[in-house]
Design a protein around this motif. Sequence first.
Motif, PDB file in Angstrom:
ATOM      1  N   SER A  60     -35.477 -54.337  89.900  1.00 49.32           N
ATOM      2  CA  SER A  60     -36.009 -55.700  89.826  1.00 49.32           C
ATOM      3  C   SER A  60     -35.553 -56.468  91.049  1.00 49.32           C
ATOM      4  CB  SER A  60     -35.510 -56.421  88.573  1.00 49.32           C
ATOM      5  OG  SER A  60     -35.811 -57.804  88.691  1.00 49.32           O
ATOM      6  N   ILE A  62     -34.527 -59.295  91.095  1.00 49.53           N
ATOM      7  CA  ILE A  62     -33.399 -60.189  90.797  1.00 49.53           C
ATOM      8  C   ILE A  62     -32.058 -59.480  90.937  1.00 49.53           C
ATOM      9  CG2 ILE A  62     -34.792 -61.517  89.140  1.00 49.53           C
ATOM     10  CD1 ILE A  62     -32.665 -60.404  86.992  1.00 49.53           C
ATOM     11  N   TRP A  81     -30.255 -57.250  82.068  1.00 49.71           N
ATOM     12  CA  TRP A  81     -31.707 -57.493  82.149  1.00 49.71           C
ATOM     13  C   TRP A  81     -32.520 -56.252  81.803  1.00 49.71           C
ATOM     14  CZ3 TRP A  81     -34.556 -54.558  85.471  1.00 49.71           C
ATOM     15  CH2 TRP A  81     -33.882 -53.948  86.526  1.00 49.71           C
ATOM     16  N   TYR A  84     -34.550 -55.608  78.318  1.00 48.10           N
ATOM     17  CA  TYR A  84     -35.921 -56.036  77.993  1.00 48.10           C
ATOM     18  C   TYR A  84     -36.902 -54.921  78.315  1.00 48.10           C
ATOM     19  CZ  TYR A  84     -33.810 -60.664  77.721  1.00 48.10           C
ATOM     20  OH  TYR A  84     -33.018 -61.728  77.374  1.00 48.10           O
ATOM     21  N   ILE A 106     -40.114 -54.197  89.494  1.00 48.55           N
ATOM     22  CA  ILE A 106     -40.449 -55.487  88.880  1.00 48.55           C
ATOM     23  C   ILE A 106     -40.244 -56.621  89.874  1.00 48.55           C
ATOM     24  CG2 ILE A 106     -39.901 -57.026  86.927  1.00 48.55           C
ATOM     25  CD1 ILE A 106     -40.265 -54.269  85.792  1.00 48.55           C
ATOM     26  N   SER A 108     -41.247 -61.110  90.023  1.00 48.38           N
ATOM     27  CA  SER A 108     -41.775 -62.156  89.150  1.00 48.38           C
ATOM     28  C   SER A 108     -41.729 -63.507  89.828  1.00 48.38           C
ATOM     29  CB  SER A 108     -40.933 -62.207  87.868  1.00 48.38           C
ATOM     30  OG  SER A 108     -41.512 -63.118  86.952  1.00 48.38           O
ATOM     31  N   LEU A 112     -36.644 -67.592  85.754  1.00 43.55           N
ATOM     32  CA  LEU A 112     -35.864 -66.950  84.685  1.00 43.55           C
ATOM     33  C   LEU A 112     -35.080 -67.970  83.877  1.00 43.55           C
ATOM     34  CD1 LEU A 112     -36.568 -64.377  86.237  1.00 43.55           C
ATOM     35  CD2 LEU A 112     -34.198 -63.671  86.046  1.00 43.55           C
ATOM     36  N   GLY A 113     -35.111 -67.822  82.575  1.00 47.62           N
ATOM     37  CA  GLY A 113     -34.300 -68.675  81.706  1.00 47.62           C
ATOM     38  C   GLY A 113     -34.732 -70.130  81.728  1.00 47.62           C
ATOM     39  N   GLY A 115     -37.324 -71.285  79.960  1.00 47.41           N
ATOM     40  CA  GLY A 115     -38.108 -71.581  78.762  1.00 47.41           C
ATOM     41  C   GLY A 115     -39.591 -71.301  78.952  1.00 47.41           C
ATOM     42  N   LEU A 116     -39.940 -70.545  80.000  1.00 48.03           N
ATOM     43  CA  LEU A 116     -41.348 -70.227  80.254  1.00 48.03           C
ATOM     44  C   LEU A 116     -41.629 -68.753  79.943  1.00 48.03           C
ATOM     45  CD1 LEU A 116     -41.743 -72.247  83.588  1.00 48.03           C
ATOM     46  CD2 LEU A 116     -42.272 -72.989  81.257  1.00 48.03           C
ATOM     47  N   SER A 117     -40.714 -68.145  79.195  1.00 42.95           N
ATOM     48  CA  SER A 117     -40.888 -66.783  78.684  1.00 42.95           C
ATOM     49  C   SER A 117     -40.955 -65.701  79.752  1.00 42.95           C
ATOM     50  CB  SER A 117     -42.141 -66.704  77.793  1.00 42.95           C
ATOM     51  OG  SER A 117     -41.931 -67.437  76.640  1.00 42.95           O
ATOM     52  N   SER A 118     -40.023 -65.771  80.697  1.00 48.47           N
ATOM     53  CA  SER A 118     -39.944 -64.682  81.669  1.00 48.47           C
ATOM     54  C   SER A 118     -39.611 -63.377  80.961  1.00 48.47           C
ATOM     55  CB  SER A 118     -38.892 -64.981  82.744  1.00 48.47           C
ATOM     56  OG  SER A 118     -37.586 -64.922  82.219  1.00 48.47           O
ATOM     57  N   SER A 119     -38.870 -63.456  79.871  1.00 44.50           N
ATOM     58  CA  SER A 119     -38.501 -62.222  79.165  1.00 44.50           C
ATOM     59  C   SER A 119     -39.727 -61.605  78.485  1.00 44.50           C
ATOM     60  CB  SER A 119     -37.368 -62.454  78.164  1.00 44.50           C
ATOM     61  OG  SER A 119     -37.695 -63.479  77.268  1.00 44.50           O
ATOM     62  N   LEU A 122     -41.824 -60.019  81.079  1.00 48.12           N
ATOM     63  CA  LEU A 122     -41.256 -58.731  81.490  1.00 48.12           C
ATOM     64  C   LEU A 122     -41.594 -57.634  80.476  1.00 48.12           C
ATOM     65  CD1 LEU A 122     -39.510 -56.962  83.293  1.00 48.12           C
ATOM     66  CD2 LEU A 122     -37.467 -57.981  82.259  1.00 48.12           C
ATOM     67  N   HIS A 210     -30.834 -72.379  79.053  1.00 53.40           N
ATOM     68  CA  HIS A 210     -30.964 -72.175  77.612  1.00 53.40           C
ATOM     69  C   HIS A 210     -30.810 -70.688  77.349  1.00 53.40           C
ATOM     70  CE1 HIS A 210     -34.966 -70.176  76.747  1.00 53.40           C
ATOM     71  NE2 HIS A 210     -34.815 -70.073  78.034  1.00 53.40           N
TER      72      HIS A 210
END
Length: 369
Positions: A60, A62, A81, A84, A106, A108, A112-113, A115-119, A122, A210
């Motif tokens: 990734s 990141i 990470w 996931y 990967i 993106s 990340l983190g 609240g926009l659903s990066s997880s 992924l 969050h």
Amino acid sequence: MTAAEPLAEGEIGVWAAPGRVNLIGEHLDYVGGPAMPIAIDLHTTVKARRRTDGRVRVWSSISDGSVEFGADTTPGDVKGWGRYVAGAVWSLAESGRTTRGADLVISSDVPLGAGLSSSAALECGVGVALAGIEGWDVDPVEMALLCQRAENAYAGAPTGSMDQLASMCGSEGHALLIETASLPPTVKPVPAHWVEDGLALLVVDTRAKHSHAGGEYGKRRAQTEELATLLGLETLASAPPDAVLKVEDPELKARLRHVITETQRVRSATRALAARDWTQFGQLMTASHVSLRDDFAVSAPELDLTVEAALEHGALGARMTGGGFGGSAIALVEADRVEAVSAAVTDAFTRIDFKAPRTFVVAPSQGAH
Ligand code: ADP
């Protein structure tokens, strides 16, 4: 998704899955209620190369180095990470679809983190990539539920199905009306014409961290389960308005009030969206925020400040989006007010020494492809 020919050893394909913003209907996807998210024009991209040795190796952008595990991975094997990705591999295998192996690269542009659903992006990106290289035909709703299982049982975050459903089922120019009362949930694209009507959906990533694996999210879930048992209901979102009178504990009463009023707000918002009544839609967004702040207690000072500053500078409505406790807020604003509202929010943050937020406009976009 239509089944294609599986890739040959060494062959490469590219798949992408978007993040999401929820317009209204928050914390209802695990109580059998409705939600109205959009997939956004920010994506996680998965470049996949066929392997046939039963191994999965992931890189990734990141992180330095790679993560490697077997296609027969089980929860607990992979931490950080990579869990996931391993979660998606595991969950698909649990459904009878074990990959013969893959190299996955990967990248993106979903923060990340935030609240926009990066997880979810992924998990879904990996899910469609594996289906693509194997030639599996997986229905998007089923894929979303498999990826939700990855998030819950492998990554350890007790979230509902909205994030993965939005990432899988997104449709350009449409919001998604999701109903989680039944299993599988239903997803209906509904036209979302705010851009044609001269409006923009502004996202404010507050950069207040969050985490859904943290305790508060799980605590809300437990409280809603306690309420459903107390009221003898299978799904809490089906509680009639007067059910609040039966609950004595003030905290539980407030949680229930959110579930009931938020469910009603989604119904009203669906009508407002169809009528292109943006004043009404905006008011419902703001009312949703107040309910999440006061009754469900999942907001954060940065989110409240964003909503306050956006409304003060002419937004039609504003609210936190996603699970809360940090992350992002959204505001519906006239397109020519985007700069002014962004500047006002940033100014409000810097005046009280919060980290400067990131602001950007998003549009309803296609799901994983
Ligand atoms: P959100 O889904 O709101 O962005 P989460 O805390 O649920 O926040 O998920 C963020 C986590 O997902 C990251 O900390 C990381 O572990 C993982 N993740 C998301 N996107 C990537 C990516 N492109 N590469 C590696 N890990 C990612």
